[in-house]
Design a protein around this motif. Structure first.
Motif, PDB file in Angstrom:
ATOM      1  N   ALA A  74       3.135   4.619  10.407  1.00 40.86           N
ATOM      2  CA  ALA A  74       3.105   3.797   9.197  1.00 40.86           C
ATOM      3  C   ALA A  74       1.684   3.691   8.664  1.00 40.86           C
ATOM      4  O   ALA A  74       1.458   3.695   7.444  1.00 40.86           O
ATOM      5  N   GLY A  75       0.708   3.603   9.576  1.00 40.29           N
ATOM      6  CA  GLY A  75      -0.691   3.566   9.154  1.00 40.29           C
ATOM      7  C   GLY A  75      -1.089   4.836   8.428  1.00 40.29           C
ATOM      8  O   GLY A  75      -1.834   4.801   7.447  1.00 40.29           O
ATOM      9  N   SER A  76      -0.581   5.970   8.904  1.00 44.88           N
ATOM     10  CA  SER A  76      -0.823   7.234   8.210  1.00 44.88           C
ATOM     11  C   SER A  76      -0.259   7.193   6.801  1.00 44.88           C
ATOM     12  O   SER A  76      -0.884   7.656   5.844  1.00 44.88           O
TER      13      SER A  76
ATOM     14  N   ALA B 115       7.359   7.879  -4.041  1.00 41.57           N
ATOM     15  CA  ALA B 115       8.006   7.741  -2.734  1.00 41.57           C
ATOM     16  C   ALA B 115       7.589   8.865  -1.799  1.00 41.57           C
ATOM     17  O   ALA B 115       7.303   8.637  -0.614  1.00 41.57           O
ATOM     18  N   PHE B 116       7.541  10.088  -2.321  1.00 31.04           N
ATOM     19  CA  PHE B 116       7.179  11.232  -1.486  1.00 31.04           C
ATOM     20  C   PHE B 116       5.723  11.152  -1.043  1.00 31.04           C
ATOM     21  O   PHE B 116       5.412  11.283   0.141  1.00 31.04           O
ATOM     22  N   PHE B 117       4.829  10.895  -1.995  1.00 35.97           N
ATOM     23  CA  PHE B 117       3.406  10.883  -1.667  1.00 35.97           C
ATOM     24  C   PHE B 117       3.033   9.681  -0.803  1.00 35.97           C
ATOM     25  O   PHE B 117       2.113   9.768   0.010  1.00 35.97           O
ATOM     26  N   SER B 118       3.751   8.553  -0.976  1.00 33.73           N
ATOM     27  CA  SER B 118       3.364   7.345  -0.249  1.00 33.73           C
ATOM     28  C   SER B 118       3.626   7.459   1.245  1.00 33.73           C
ATOM     29  O   SER B 118       3.018   6.739   2.039  1.00 33.73           O
ATOM     30  N   LEU B 119       4.525   8.374   1.657  1.00 31.26           N
ATOM     31  CA  LEU B 119       4.821   8.517   3.077  1.00 31.26           C
ATOM     32  C   LEU B 119       3.955   9.583   3.757  1.00 31.26           C
ATOM     33  O   LEU B 119       4.250   9.984   4.881  1.00 31.26           O
ATOM     34  N   SER B 120       2.915  10.053   3.080  1.00 32.22           N
ATOM     35  CA  SER B 120       1.942  10.961   3.685  1.00 32.22           C
ATOM     36  C   SER B 120       2.589  12.247   4.206  1.00 32.22           C
ATOM     37  O   SER B 120       2.282  12.721   5.285  1.00 32.22           O
ATOM     38  N   ILE B 121       3.495  12.796   3.394  1.00 29.07           N
ATOM     39  CA  ILE B 121       4.215  14.005   3.781  1.00 29.07           C
ATOM     40  C   ILE B 121       3.531  15.209   3.137  1.00 29.07           C
ATOM     41  O   ILE B 121       3.171  15.161   1.968  1.00 29.07           O
ATOM     42  N   GLY B 122       3.378  16.291   3.898  1.00 26.65           N
ATOM     43  CA  GLY B 122       2.907  17.513   3.287  1.00 26.65           C
ATOM     44  C   GLY B 122       1.595  18.074   3.807  1.00 26.65           C
ATOM     45  O   GLY B 122       1.240  19.198   3.486  1.00 26.65           O
ATOM     46  N   LEU B 123       0.882  17.321   4.646  1.00 28.45           N
ATOM     47  CA  LEU B 123      -0.371  17.844   5.203  1.00 28.45           C
ATOM     48  C   LEU B 123      -0.299  18.042   6.711  1.00 28.45           C
ATOM     49  O   LEU B 123      -1.281  18.435   7.325  1.00 28.45           O
TER      50      LEU B 123
ATOM     51  N   ALA C 163      10.430   1.905   6.436  1.00 32.06           N
ATOM     52  CA  ALA C 163      10.609   0.496   6.071  1.00 32.06           C
ATOM     53  C   ALA C 163       9.272  -0.242   6.064  1.00 32.06           C
ATOM     54  O   ALA C 163       8.988  -1.034   5.146  1.00 32.06           O
ATOM     55  N   LEU C 164       8.431   0.002   7.068  1.00 33.55           N
ATOM     56  CA  LEU C 164       7.131  -0.670   7.124  1.00 33.55           C
ATOM     57  C   LEU C 164       6.235  -0.221   5.978  1.00 33.55           C
ATOM     58  O   LEU C 164       5.546  -1.034   5.347  1.00 33.55           O
ATOM     59  N   ASP C 165       6.252   1.072   5.686  1.00 37.24           N
ATOM     60  CA  ASP C 165       5.470   1.593   4.566  1.00 37.24           C
ATOM     61  C   ASP C 165       5.923   0.975   3.248  1.00 37.24           C
ATOM     62  O   ASP C 165       5.097   0.568   2.421  1.00 37.24           O
ATOM     63  N   THR C 166       7.230   0.882   3.042  1.00 36.52           N
ATOM     64  CA  THR C 166       7.769   0.326   1.797  1.00 36.52           C
ATOM     65  C   THR C 166       7.461  -1.162   1.690  1.00 36.52           C
ATOM     66  O   THR C 166       7.147  -1.667   0.601  1.00 36.52           O
ATOM     67  N   LEU C 167       7.532  -1.871   2.818  1.00 34.69           N
ATOM     68  CA  LEU C 167       7.206  -3.300   2.817  1.00 34.69           C
ATOM     69  C   LEU C 167       5.759  -3.526   2.390  1.00 34.69           C
ATOM     70  O   LEU C 167       5.480  -4.401   1.562  1.00 34.69           O
ATOM     71  N   VAL C 168       4.838  -2.732   2.935  1.00 36.32           N
ATOM     72  CA  VAL C 168       3.424  -2.900   2.582  1.00 36.32           C
ATOM     73  C   VAL C 168       3.204  -2.554   1.111  1.00 36.32           C
ATOM     74  O   VAL C 168       2.432  -3.226   0.411  1.00 36.32           O
ATOM     75  N   ALA C 169       3.881  -1.507   0.618  1.00 32.77           N
ATOM     76  CA  ALA C 169       3.764  -1.160  -0.799  1.00 32.77           C
ATOM     77  C   ALA C 169       4.262  -2.311  -1.667  1.00 32.77           C
ATOM     78  O   ALA C 169       3.639  -2.660  -2.681  1.00 32.77           O
ATOM     79  N   PHE C 170       5.380  -2.919  -1.275  1.00 28.63           N
ATOM     80  CA  PHE C 170       5.917  -4.060  -2.026  1.00 28.63           C
ATOM     81  C   PHE C 170       4.940  -5.233  -2.014  1.00 28.63           C
ATOM     82  O   PHE C 170       4.684  -5.861  -3.051  1.00 28.63           O
ATOM     83  N   LEU C 171       4.368  -5.527  -0.843  1.00 29.01           N
ATOM     84  CA  LEU C 171       3.395  -6.621  -0.745  1.00 29.01           C
ATOM     85  C   LEU C 171       2.151  -6.326  -1.576  1.00 29.01           C
ATOM     86  O   LEU C 171       1.573  -7.237  -2.179  1.00 29.01           O
ATOM     87  N   ALA C 172       1.750  -5.060  -1.609  1.00 29.94           N
ATOM     88  CA  ALA C 172       0.595  -4.684  -2.430  1.00 29.94           C
ATOM     89  C   ALA C 172       0.859  -5.005  -3.893  1.00 29.94           C
ATOM     90  O   ALA C 172      -0.045  -5.436  -4.625  1.00 29.94           O
ATOM     91  N   GLY C 173       2.103  -4.800  -4.330  1.00 35.49           N
ATOM     92  CA  GLY C 173       2.459  -5.169  -5.706  1.00 35.49           C
ATOM     93  C   GLY C 173       2.337  -6.661  -5.946  1.00 35.49           C
ATOM     94  O   GLY C 173       1.925  -7.098  -7.031  1.00 35.49           O
ATOM     95  N   LEU C 174       2.688  -7.458  -4.936  1.00 32.67           N
ATOM     96  CA  LEU C 174       2.555  -8.914  -5.055  1.00 32.67           C
ATOM     97  C   LEU C 174       1.102  -9.357  -5.129  1.00 32.67           C
ATOM     98  O   LEU C 174       0.815 -10.488  -5.529  1.00 32.67           O
ATOM     99  N   LEU C 175       0.186  -8.476  -4.734  1.00 33.35           N
ATOM    100  CA  LEU C 175      -1.247  -8.762  -4.851  1.00 33.35           C
ATOM    101  C   LEU C 175      -1.829  -8.219  -6.146  1.00 33.35           C
ATOM    102  O   LEU C 175      -2.472  -8.960  -6.907  1.00 33.35           O
ATOM    103  N   ILE C 176      -1.599  -6.933  -6.427  1.00 37.78           N
ATOM    104  CA  ILE C 176      -2.304  -6.266  -7.517  1.00 37.78           C
ATOM    105  C   ILE C 176      -1.834  -6.729  -8.889  1.00 37.78           C
ATOM    106  O   ILE C 176      -2.667  -7.011  -9.773  1.00 37.78           O
ATOM    107  N   ILE C 177      -0.543  -6.797  -9.114  1.00 36.47           N
ATOM    108  CA  ILE C 177      -0.049  -7.147 -10.458  1.00 36.47           C
ATOM    109  C   ILE C 177      -0.432  -8.579 -10.837  1.00 36.47           C
ATOM    110  O   ILE C 177      -0.963  -8.810 -11.933  1.00 36.47           O
ATOM    111  N   PRO C 178      -0.209  -9.573  -9.970  1.00 41.67           N
ATOM    112  CA  PRO C 178      -0.713 -10.916 -10.310  1.00 41.67           C
ATOM    113  C   PRO C 178      -2.226 -10.942 -10.506  1.00 41.67           C
ATOM    114  O   PRO C 178      -2.727 -11.666 -11.383  1.00 41.67           O
ATOM    115  N   ALA C 179      -2.969 -10.145  -9.719  1.00 39.66           N
ATOM    116  CA  ALA C 179      -4.427 -10.101  -9.895  1.00 39.66           C
ATOM    117  C   ALA C 179      -4.797  -9.589 -11.286  1.00 39.66           C
ATOM    118  O   ALA C 179      -5.744 -10.086 -11.920  1.00 39.66           O
TER     119      ALA C 179
END
Length: 441
Positions: free
Chosen positions: A16-18, A222-230, A255-271
């Motif tokens: 997930a960190g990757s 979705a594809f790029f966010s899961l660090s696929i292809g390298l 699921a963990l990757d998607t959760l962090v992406a969702f939480l990032a939205g809760l930070l960036i858009i309100p900011a």
């Protein structure tokens, strides 16, 4: 004997960190905001299931079956009655190694900029403003020094191996990342304008839900966010024991990757909406500013306007980004290191030193000759290498890989596995080809 992950949790956190990189934190939120709010989120969740999870499972499966680096794994599993398939597998494997080195070179430079911003915020928060001139003033010397510092962090971790390096630090960095993210969301949520940002992020605009642009953007994200292809997920899959069942692990990582992406939205858009309430310009036409200008211009301007609290907020935010970058670089670094160890029979320490030196040299070249090189390298890796490799992984699993292919074997037992096999064999490659063509054009 090859190193391996010690626990399932360690693997999930490392994988997930990757996946959790800068694209999750600066790319996903603005994609959501610019494509109908929660309407994009709903399509994104569908695309995760339809395309991204199968792609992640495919890459993990290739590494897990071969128990080897991408060059050896793709060559081995691409062997059929036609020699050209093995040659194509070896070619993509080498492109994975080269792409990983190039990606690490520009990623470490971007991470250096984030470290500079974080240090500037920290020094400001400590009232050491006289020391901020160096960190806050872009220069070749500053960027090279901080790039080399970040390279040292990355390779200082991977030099210790999978269990004692990657897994141990994943257990430390991932919880810290989530805690920082939740703390920043809580603080931003108290500021004027934040409620409008939450509304823009969470309320769907269904009128745009079925536009082709939204769907393609969701598939690409979705594809790029899961660090696929390298090959990072492939090499992580190879460090799992042979009897490991990959299905649940794949879903857990996604699921963990998607959760962090969702939480990032809760930070960036309100900011962004807080910045708008402060009188800052956060749009270009009808679109919210995203990516580089968002991170290095809009948000630092917001932190500056918020005074002392803003300085600490800025430090926390850039610490968050630096951790996200580090969890990605340690995974990608393992691709060329594993290749060097397994192909040239050298020690991990020597392999790490050679790869770190190569990345440092290329990274310094990007700093010195920024204009002609940086955008070319980023474009090659993100718009060519990643989708091409991802497409080839599906071809390997669906067409080239014959023996010990669990998905192929299960397809002959039950209809649901038969549907899954043909989904991986035809539907996913066609969807990814659509994204590839759209990005290329």
């Amino acid at each position: 004997m090859r190193d391996s992950f010690h626990t399932r949790l360690g693997f999930i956190l490392a994988a997930a960190g990757s996946a959790i990189g800068l694209g999750n934190i600066w790319g996903f939120p603005t994609q959501v905001a610019n494509h109908g709010g929660a309407a994009f989120l709903l399509v994104y969740l569908v695309v995760i299931v339809v395309l991204a999870v199968p792609a992640l499972y495919t890459e993990l499966s290739i590494g897990h079956a071969a128990q080897a680096n991408p060059v050896k794994a793709l060559t081995m599993l691409s062997q059929t009655s036609r020699p050209i398939t093995a040659a194509s597998g070896k070619t993509i494997g080498y492109l994975n190694v080269i792409g990983a080195v190039l990606m690490l070179s520009f990623y470490h430079l971007v991470a250096a900029w984030m470290v500079a911003e974080g240090l500037t915020s920290l020094l400001t928060a400590l009232n050491l403003t006289a020391l901020t001139h160096w960190t806050d003033t872009p220069s070749i010397l500053r960027d090279i020094i901080l790039l080399l510092v970040f390279v040292a962090f990355t390779f200082g971790i991977v030099i210790n191996g999978v269990q004692n390096g990657i897994e141990r630090w994943a257990r430390r960095l991932m919880p810290l990342l989530v805690v920082l993210l939740l703390g920043l969301i809580a603080f931003i949520g108290t500021l004027p304008g934040a409620s409008d940002g939450f509304r823009a992020y969470l309320v769907p605009d269904f009128s745009s839900m079925w536009s082709a642009d939204l769907i393609v953007s969701a598939m690409g994200q979705a594809f790029f966010s899961l660090s696929i292809g390298l090959g990072g997920m492939m090499i992580y899959g190879s460090y799992l024991s042979k009897g490991t069942r990959l299905g649940r692990l794949t879903w857990s990582v996604a699921a963990l990757d998607t959760l962090v992406a969702f939480l990032a939205g809760l930070l960036i858009i309100p900011a962004l909406y807080v910045a708008m309430a402060q009188g800052l310009s956060v749009t270009e036409g009808e679109q919210l500013i995203g990516e580089g200008r968002l991170i290095f211009q809009v948000l630092p301007d917001l932190f500056e306007q918020l005074g002392a609290a803003g300085a600490w907020l800025g430090f926390g935010f850039f610490a968050l980004l630096s951790i996200a970058a580090l969890t990605s670089t340690i995974a990608t670094a393992e691709v060329p290191i594993a290749y060097a160890i397994e192909t040239h029979q050298i020690s991990r320490r020597k392999a790490a030193g050679i790869i770190a030196g190569c990345i440092s040299l290329i990274g310094c070249a990007l700093v010195i000759w920024f204009e002609p090189l940086f955008n070319w390298v980023v474009t090659y890796v993100t718009q060519f290498q990643l989708p091409l490799s991802g497409l080839f992984y599906f071809i390997v699993l669906g067409w080239f890989w014959q023996r010990s292919n669990r998905v192929r074997e299960l397809a002959g037992t039950q209809w649901r596995y038969r549907l899954l096999f043909w989904h991986l064999r035809l539907v996913c490659p066609l969807l990814l080809a659509w994204v590839f063509v759209d990005v290329a054009l």
